[in-house]
Design an enzyme around this catalytic site. Structure first.
Site, PDB file in Angstrom:
ATOM      1  CG  ASN A 196      -1.728   1.222   1.405  1.00 29.79           C
ATOM      2  OD1 ASN A 196      -1.756   2.071   0.512  1.00 29.79           O
ATOM      3  ND2 ASN A 196      -2.394   1.351   2.535  1.00 29.79           N
ATOM      4  CE  LYS A 222      -0.050   2.992   4.893  1.00 30.56           C
ATOM      5  NZ  LYS A 222       0.159   3.021   6.324  1.00 30.56           N
ATOM      6  CG  HIS A 243      -5.766   1.835   5.369  1.00 23.37           C
ATOM      7  ND1 HIS A 243      -5.259   2.684   6.325  1.00 23.37           N
ATOM      8  CD2 HIS A 243      -4.795   0.930   5.114  1.00 23.37           C
ATOM      9  CE1 HIS A 243      -4.029   2.298   6.631  1.00 23.37           C
ATOM     10  NE2 HIS A 243      -3.718   1.236   5.903  1.00 23.37           N
ATOM     11  CD  GLU A 298      -2.657   5.162   7.080  1.00 24.69           C
ATOM     12  OE1 GLU A 298      -2.683   5.278   5.840  1.00 24.69           O
ATOM     13  OE2 GLU A 298      -1.737   4.581   7.697  1.00 24.69           O
ATOM     14  CD  GLU A 327      -3.390  -2.561   7.186  1.00 22.11           C
ATOM     15  OE1 GLU A 327      -2.329  -2.833   6.625  1.00 22.11           O
ATOM     16  OE2 GLU A 327      -3.981  -1.474   7.030  1.00 22.11           O
ATOM     17  N   GLY A 368       2.823   1.990  10.952  1.00 22.21           N
ATOM     18  CA  GLY A 368       3.792   3.086  10.848  1.00 22.21           C
ATOM     19  C   GLY A 368       4.515   3.386  12.149  1.00 22.21           C
ATOM     20  CB  SER A 389       5.436  -2.233  11.856  1.00 20.19           C
ATOM     21  OG  SER A 389       5.086  -0.893  12.167  1.00 20.19           O
TER      22      SER A 389
END
Ligand code: 13P
Length: 251
Positions: free
Chosen positions: A9, A11, A95, A97, A167, A173, A213
């Protein structure tokens, strides 16, 4: 056992030429790969360029989101058919985010999942808890709610190609990866929820990816978990060498 999927991904990264270069290195480095699938998810603006580079290779293309309406006065949105038209076969949906920063809910995820399926895109539905939710002991209930809520409009037939990604938000991250035991425990729970939504044989064949990660030095142990059927990789997917090491994880 489903065929493992290693997905990158990208991003909010990669201008068009950068996307071309990265895609080209991934195509070269995954030539001849057997028994594993590879996918990349560039930003919208680089989808067509990336599709050109991937053409004729076995690397699949995904968007990072989509909008559920097919057309109309929805300034700034991109429909499932438009994404399909760029050459995508998959769409990442829900996702964390997008849930955190853009107001995505299980309801909007469900609408997007249904729109993806209708347009012939395979949804990669993301679920996962925050650190606070984990510390409260709410992980399993939350993930179950996200899976059920995100999939309630999905037609029975589409469970045959569906992909789910677990996730944990606290691992994205941050350099903090879930341990293989933590990942396996949640993946098993997701599998049992999927079994309640479709036939057991179909549920057992759904790929449940782990994301958060994933790096060259932890992919092997994560992929050794029986219910971890692949990885959704953020940061480490932007460096061809790192991503290819992940693609070539050791069994
Ligand atoms: P990182 O690999 O950078 O933690 O990101 C994971 C992710 O969000 C993939 O979708």
């Amino acid at each position: 056992m489903p065929t493992p999927l290693l997905a990158g991904n990208w991003k909010l990264h990669c201008l068009r030429q950068e996307a071309r270069d990265l895609a080209s290195a991934i195509v070269d480095g995954s030539k001849g790969l057997e028994g594993r699938d590879v996918l990349v998810a560039p930003p919208y603006t680089a989808l067509v360029d990336t599709a050109e580079v991937l053409s004729g290779s076995s690397v699949a293309l995904s968007s990072q989101d989509l909008y559920w309406e097919p057309k109309g006065a929805f300034t700034g949105q991109v429909s499932a058919a438009m994404i399909k038209d760029t050459g995508c076969s998959h769409a990442i949906i829900g996702h964390s985010e997008r849930r955190q920063h853009f107001g995505e809910t299980d309801y909007t995820v469900a609408k997007k999942v249904a729109a993806a399926d209708e347009a012939g895109l395979i949804p990669i539905v993301c679920v996962g808890e925050t650190l606070e939710q984990r510390e409260e002991g709410a992980t399993m209930a939350l993930v179950e709610k996200q899976v059920r809520g995100g999939l309630f409009e999905l037609p029975a037939e589409a469970f045959k190609t569906l992909i789910v990604a677990y996730e944990p938000v606290w691992a994205i991250g941050t350099g903090k990866t879930a341990t293989p035991e933590q990942a396996e425990e949640v993946h098993q729970h997701i599998r049992s929820v999927l079994r309640s939504l479709t036939e057991d044989a179909i549920a057992d064949d759904i790929r449940i990816l782990y994301g958060g990660s994933v790096k060259p030095d932890n992919v092997d142990e994560l992929m050794a978990c029986p219910n971890v059927n692949g990885a959704l990789v953020g940061g480490a997917s932007l460096k061809a060498d790192d991503f290819l090491r992940i693609v070539h994880y050791q069994e």
